[in-house]
Enzyme design. Structure first.
Site, PDB file in Angstrom:
ATOM      1  N   ASN A 150       0.962  -1.041  -0.059  1.00  0.00           N
ATOM      2  CA  ASN A 150      -0.028  -0.027  -0.020  1.00  0.00           C
ATOM      3  C   ASN A 150       0.933   1.243  -0.049  1.00  0.00           C
ATOM      4  O   ASN A 150       1.892   1.290   0.820  1.00  0.00           O
ATOM      5  CB  ASN A 150      -1.054   0.064   1.218  1.00  0.00           C
ATOM      6  CG  ASN A 150      -1.910  -1.259   1.259  1.00  0.00           C
ATOM      7  OD1 ASN A 150      -2.981  -0.970   0.790  1.00  0.00           O
ATOM      8  ND2 ASN A 150      -1.511  -2.312   2.009  1.00  0.00           N
ATOM      9  N   GLU A 176     -12.357  -7.564  -1.434  1.00  0.00           N
ATOM     10  CA  GLU A 176     -11.588  -7.691  -0.105  1.00  0.00           C
ATOM     11  C   GLU A 176     -12.625  -8.038   1.100  1.00  0.00           C
ATOM     12  O   GLU A 176     -13.916  -7.691   1.088  1.00  0.00           O
ATOM     13  CB  GLU A 176     -11.005  -6.178   0.336  1.00  0.00           C
ATOM     14  CG  GLU A 176      -9.993  -5.668  -0.479  1.00  0.00           C
ATOM     15  CD  GLU A 176      -9.115  -4.733   0.280  1.00  0.00           C
ATOM     16  OE1 GLU A 176      -8.252  -4.710   0.541  1.00  0.00           O
ATOM     17  OE2 GLU A 176      -9.879  -3.662  -0.021  1.00  0.00           O
TER      18      GLU A 176
HETATM   19  P1  C2E Z   1      -6.630  -2.034   3.231  1.00  0.00           P
HETATM   20  O1  C2E Z   1      -5.495  -1.836   2.201  1.00  0.00           O
HETATM   21  O2  C2E Z   1      -7.888  -2.141   2.702  1.00  0.00           O
HETATM   22  O3  C2E Z   1      -5.960  -3.492   3.776  1.00  0.00           O
HETATM   23  C1  C2E Z   1      -7.208  -4.465   4.184  1.00  0.00           C
HETATM   24  C2  C2E Z   1      -7.489  -4.233   5.654  1.00  0.00           C
HETATM   25  O4  C2E Z   1      -8.596  -5.152   5.728  1.00  0.00           O
HETATM   26  C3  C2E Z   1      -6.369  -4.755   6.513  1.00  0.00           C
HETATM   27  O5  C2E Z   1      -6.490  -4.048   7.734  1.00  0.00           O
HETATM   28  C4  C2E Z   1      -6.834  -6.396   6.846  1.00  0.00           C
HETATM   29  O6  C2E Z   1      -6.505  -6.849   7.931  1.00  0.00           O
HETATM   30  C5  C2E Z   1      -8.394  -6.064   6.570  1.00  0.00           C
HETATM   31  N1  C2E Z   1      -8.950  -7.288   6.304  1.00  0.00           N
HETATM   32  C6  C2E Z   1      -8.696  -8.391   5.527  1.00  0.00           C
HETATM   33  N2  C2E Z   1      -9.459  -9.170   5.426  1.00  0.00           N
HETATM   34  C7  C2E Z   1     -10.560  -8.972   6.499  1.00  0.00           C
HETATM   35  C8  C2E Z   1     -11.711  -9.630   6.391  1.00  0.00           C
HETATM   36  O7  C2E Z   1     -12.328 -10.394   6.336  1.00  0.00           O
HETATM   37  N3  C2E Z   1     -12.517  -8.870   7.626  1.00  0.00           N
HETATM   38  C9  C2E Z   1     -12.250  -7.760   8.139  1.00  0.00           C
HETATM   39  N4  C2E Z   1     -12.903  -7.265   8.994  1.00  0.00           N
HETATM   40  N5  C2E Z   1     -10.782  -7.141   7.592  1.00  0.00           N
HETATM   41  C10 C2E Z   1     -10.448  -7.737   6.824  1.00  0.00           C
HETATM   42  P2  C2E Z   1      -5.335  -3.331   8.514  1.00  0.00           P
HETATM   43  O8  C2E Z   1      -4.017  -4.404   8.237  1.00  0.00           O
HETATM   44  O9  C2E Z   1      -5.690  -3.218   9.790  1.00  0.00           O
HETATM   45  O10 C2E Z   1      -4.959  -2.338   7.530  1.00  0.00           O
HETATM   46  C11 C2E Z   1      -5.792  -1.202   7.390  1.00  0.00           C
HETATM   47  C12 C2E Z   1      -5.342  -0.327   6.466  1.00  0.00           C
HETATM   48  O11 C2E Z   1      -4.217   0.364   6.696  1.00  0.00           O
HETATM   49  C13 C2E Z   1      -5.342  -0.791   4.981  1.00  0.00           C
HETATM   50  O12 C2E Z   1      -6.524  -0.975   4.622  1.00  0.00           O
HETATM   51  C14 C2E Z   1      -4.453   0.204   4.442  1.00  0.00           C
HETATM   52  O13 C2E Z   1      -5.103   1.345   4.000  1.00  0.00           O
HETATM   53  C15 C2E Z   1      -3.682   0.613   5.826  1.00  0.00           C
HETATM   54  N6  C2E Z   1      -2.183  -0.116   5.529  1.00  0.00           N
HETATM   55  C16 C2E Z   1      -1.898  -1.084   6.124  1.00  0.00           C
HETATM   56  N7  C2E Z   1      -0.622  -1.443   6.008  1.00  0.00           N
HETATM   57  C17 C2E Z   1      -0.114  -0.266   5.043  1.00  0.00           C
HETATM   58  C18 C2E Z   1       1.191   0.081   4.628  1.00  0.00           C
HETATM   59  O14 C2E Z   1       2.228  -0.693   4.730  1.00  0.00           O
HETATM   60  N8  C2E Z   1       1.271   1.338   4.184  1.00  0.00           N
HETATM   61  C19 C2E Z   1       0.120   1.996   3.749  1.00  0.00           C
HETATM   62  N9  C2E Z   1       0.532   3.137   3.332  1.00  0.00           N
HETATM   63  N10 C2E Z   1      -0.953   1.529   4.368  1.00  0.00           N
HETATM   64  C20 C2E Z   1      -1.160   0.378   4.925  1.00  0.00           C
HETATM   65 CA    CA Z   2      -4.851  -2.323   0.699  1.00  0.00          CA
HETATM   66 CA    CA Z   3      -8.634  -2.000   0.902  1.00  0.00          CA
END
Ligand code: C2E
Ligand code: CA
Ligand code: CA
Length: 669
Positions: free
Chosen positions: A494, A612
């Site tokens: 991301n 997703e």
């Molecule tokens: P995102 O890019 O939409 O990432 C998907 C998020 O949905 C991830 O949350 C993931 O753990 C979660 N997810 C996946 N499958 C499911 C599911 O079945 N149910 C639910 N409820 N959630 C699910 P996460 O890891 O908490 O990340 C949240 C957001 O933070 C990400 O949304 C992304 O926008 C950002 N992010 C995470 N890692 C990075 C990174 O390394 N760099 C940047 N710039 N943003 C990041």
């Molecule tokens: Ca993503």
């Molecule tokens: Ca996403």
């Protein structure tokens, strides 16, 4: 301004004026005394039977001179000449004195057979008395006394010498000695008079200039005080004065057991107004807002401008907290009215934060921080709302501070890194790729949510290092995938839209992929629609990424308003349909319709669709039926650390193989 005395160039006008005043004071009595003496002369001569017409003539002439002197003084006084031209006045007064003295001097010559030491001794005594009296009386200005007495004395001497007897001559000598002593003393007295006048005027001038200097200093002091305590733009108290007052009020409240409430106002979008309409418009706006706050807060509470577009109000005394709430509500209400300045007119929003001593803070410093936190919170929420401090805010702020403080070290030490969530083909369950998601288990704070990490990185200017770290982890996985039996699978990472404005993402990725010897085509860059929406921000960089061979995916698709034209021109590879459409899709007809629309859009553009957040088998089935090909979600796997991947992949491959065999077996059967 000094009082300058030039002794060489004559006395200062003040001394001359004092001399005139001295003469003026005694003038009436002098003339009266002369008049009475003239009458005495008449009486004496009458008594002696010597009253002849020359004497009567002499009397009339003398009285005439007295009248003329009196008249001339009156004129001088009325014309103001006594003050404006003392030198001229002195010469006129002296001329008058000389005329009268001369009149007296003719007396020995109008009285026939004047015998100074005989029958006319009373006249001699009277005239001598008049002359010496004048000398004694006019010590302020000797020339006048001399102008009067010298003719009289000369006449007496002449009369004595003319009479010529020894006694006459002796008296003449005695009289001469007496007169010279008198004159010397008179000159000496005059000198003292003049010196005392000069000293007096010097003292007055000194006192005057001291008074002037004093009032100058007072004026300067008031000005300096105003400069030191007032905000020049609005006329309200400035930051320095505000701090003093806040500390003072808190100290008093501590003793009295009272409350001090602090309001901080902030003008929304002020920077934009300042930038677009110019600084003078910004200044006028601040003045108007200051005036409005002043109008609404009329209970003597201190209103200050802390700088920029920040205003503060300190409310102390009884019911401070309630009064502060009322003030905040009134000011917010008043801010609904459009503000006009020059030809401009706009409605500006205010945000306000409130905190109180001792409820929320123990010191002025803390109180300010608390009110600031409340303000920050108010700005995040509804506009035109009062944000009141809540201890939770302090915890959040503290947490944020710790995150920011420890982030750099966590990136370097590897305490922070990427976890990976698999992406699967919905129908075959084949692994098509992984998404790298940042994970940080903080030793004190525990799990830190990715958005908090991303925000902290931005605040600490660590965005590039953070993304480089995740990209490095992604590359490490991409290199290992063939070993794990996964060829052609991609690793997604991301990149938040704001990052494109901070540094060159393309340069950074080029460097990281080179270090890990990974082909750009093994990586997928997930960007949100926001990045696409602001082409100025990322246009050139996205084009470079695309040309370098990275796959591009539009994350959270459906949430924004992607430009169709841009999607086509950019050659995006994938659309990742946002989790909000996927959740409970089996039960939501609307979501099914929306997803169908997005899938057909993707298909017509030749893009892969990834859904997703797939959590249930039911949803997975519906999504497959709607035409979705790839999926990611807790149903298949949660994000996991790199070390867990090999096992998971092996297990997954085994399960899929078994499923395949079973399906094949069933189809054969
Ligand atoms: P995102 O890019 O939409 O990432 C998907 C998020 O949905 C991830 O949350 C993931 O753990 C979660 N997810 C996946 N499958 C499911 C599911 O079945 N149910 C639910 N409820 N959630 C699910 P996460 O890891 O908490 O990340 C949240 C957001 O933070 C990400 O949304 C992304 O926008 C950002 N992010 C995470 N890692 C990075 C990174 O390394 N760099 C940047 N710039 N943003 C990041
Ligand atoms: Ca993503
Ligand atoms: Ca996403």
């Amino acid at each position: 301004m000094g009082f300058h005395i030039s002794r060489n160039g004559g006395f200062p006008p003040e001394v001359l004026q004092a001399q005139v005043a001295d003469i003026e004071r005694g003038h009436r009595s002098t003339l009266l005394f002369n008049l009475v003496s003239l009458v005495f002369v008449l009486l004496i001569l009458h008594h002696q039977g010597e009253l002849r017409w020359p004497v009567a003539l002499w009397f009339c002439m003398s009285v005439g001179i007295i009248g003329a002197r009196s008249l001339s003084l009156h004129r001088l006084r009325r014309a103001g000449t006594l003050r404006t031209n003392p030198r001229h006045s002195l010469s006129i007064l002296s001329t008058g004195a000389f005329a009268l003295g001369s009149a007296w001097a003719t007396l020995p010559f109008v009285v026939p057979n004047f015998a100074p030491l005989g029958q006319h001794t009373p006249l001699l005594v009277l005239m001598g008395g008049m002359a010496t009296g004048s000398i004694v009386k006019h010590i302020g200005y000797t020339p006048l006394a001399l102008a009067y007495s010298v003719p009289i004395l000369t006449a007496l001497m002449t009369a004595l010498v003319r009479h010529g007897e020894t006694a006459d001559l002796l008296v003449a000598v005695g009289l001469t000695i007496l007169i010279s002593v008198f004159i010397r003393r008179s000159i000496w007295a005059e000198r003292i008079f003049i010196n005392s006048q000069i000293a007096r005027h010097e003292a007055t001038a000194l006192a005057d200039s001291l008074t002037r200097a004093n009032s100058d200093i007072l004026r300067q002091n008031t000005r300096l005080e105003a400069l030191a305590n007032r905000d020049i733009l609005t006329g309200l108290a400035n930051r320095v004065f505000f701090h003093g007052r806040l500390n003072g009020d808190i100290a008093r409240a501590a003793v009295m057991g009272e409350t001090v409430a602090l309001l901080i106002f902030d003008v929304e979008r002020f920077q934009a107004i300042n930038d677009t309409l110019g600084h003078s418009a910004g200044d006028a706006l601040l003045r108007e807002i200051g005036a409005r706050i002043e109008k609404q807060v009329a209970d003597g509470s201190l209103i200050a401008r802390l700088g920029g577009d920040e205003f503060a109000v300190i409310v102390s005394g009884a019911d401070a907290l309630d009064r502060a709430r009322t003030h905040a509500a009134n000011v917010l209400e008043a801010s609904r009215m459009p503000v006009s300045w020059g030809q401009h007119r706009a409605t500006v929003g205010l945000s306000v934060g409130l905190a109180a001593y001792p409820e929320h803070a123990a010191t002025a410093e803390e109180l300010l921080i608390c009110a600031d936190m409340a303000l920050y919170e108010a700005k995040r929420g509804d506009r035109r709302k009062l944000g009141e401090f809540d201890p939770e805010l302090r915890l959040n702020a503290e947490r944020k501070r710790v995150i920011e403080q420890d982030l750099g070290a966590a990136i370097d030490s590897g305490a922070l890194g990427a976890w990976f969530q698999p992406q699967l083909d919905l129908s075959t369950r084949r692994i098509t790729g992984f998404e790298a998601l940042v994970r940080w288990q903080h030793p004190q704070l525990g799990f830190i949510a990715p958005p908090d990490i991303v925000n902290a990185a931005q605040a600490m200017h660590l965005s590039e290092r953070l993304t480089a770290r995740i990209a490095g982890d992604a590359c490490a996985l991409a290199r290992k995938l063939p070993e794990l039996g996964l060829t052609g699978a991609t690793v997604a990472l991301n990149v938040s839209p704001r990052e494109f404005a901070l540094y060159s993402v393309a340069d950074m990725l080029e460097e990281v992929t080179a270090i890990h010897a990974v082909s750009p085509s093994a990586l997928e860059i997930e960007i949100t629609e926001e990045a696409i929406l602001d082409p100025a921000l990322a246009d050139a960089q996205l084009k470079r990424l695309e040309e370098a061979g990275y796959k591009l995916a539009v994350d959270d698709f459906g949430m924004g308003h992607s430009s169709l034209a841009y999607l086509i021109s950019l050659k995006v590879d994938r659309l990742k349909i946002d989790r909000s459409f996927v959740k409970d899709v089996a039960r939501s007809e609307t979501n099914q319709k929306l997803i169908t629309a997005m899938v057909s859009l993707g298909q017509s553009l030749g893009l892969d669709i990834v859904v997703e957040g797939v959590e249930t088998a039911e949803d997975a089935t519906v999504l497959a039926r709607l035409g979705c090909t790839m999926a990611q979600g807790y149903l298949f796997a949660r994000p996991m650390p790199p070390r867990a991947l090999a096992t998971w992949i092996a297990e997954h491959q085994a399960t899929t193989a078994k499923r395949k065999r079973k399906t094949a077996h069933l189809s054969v059967a």
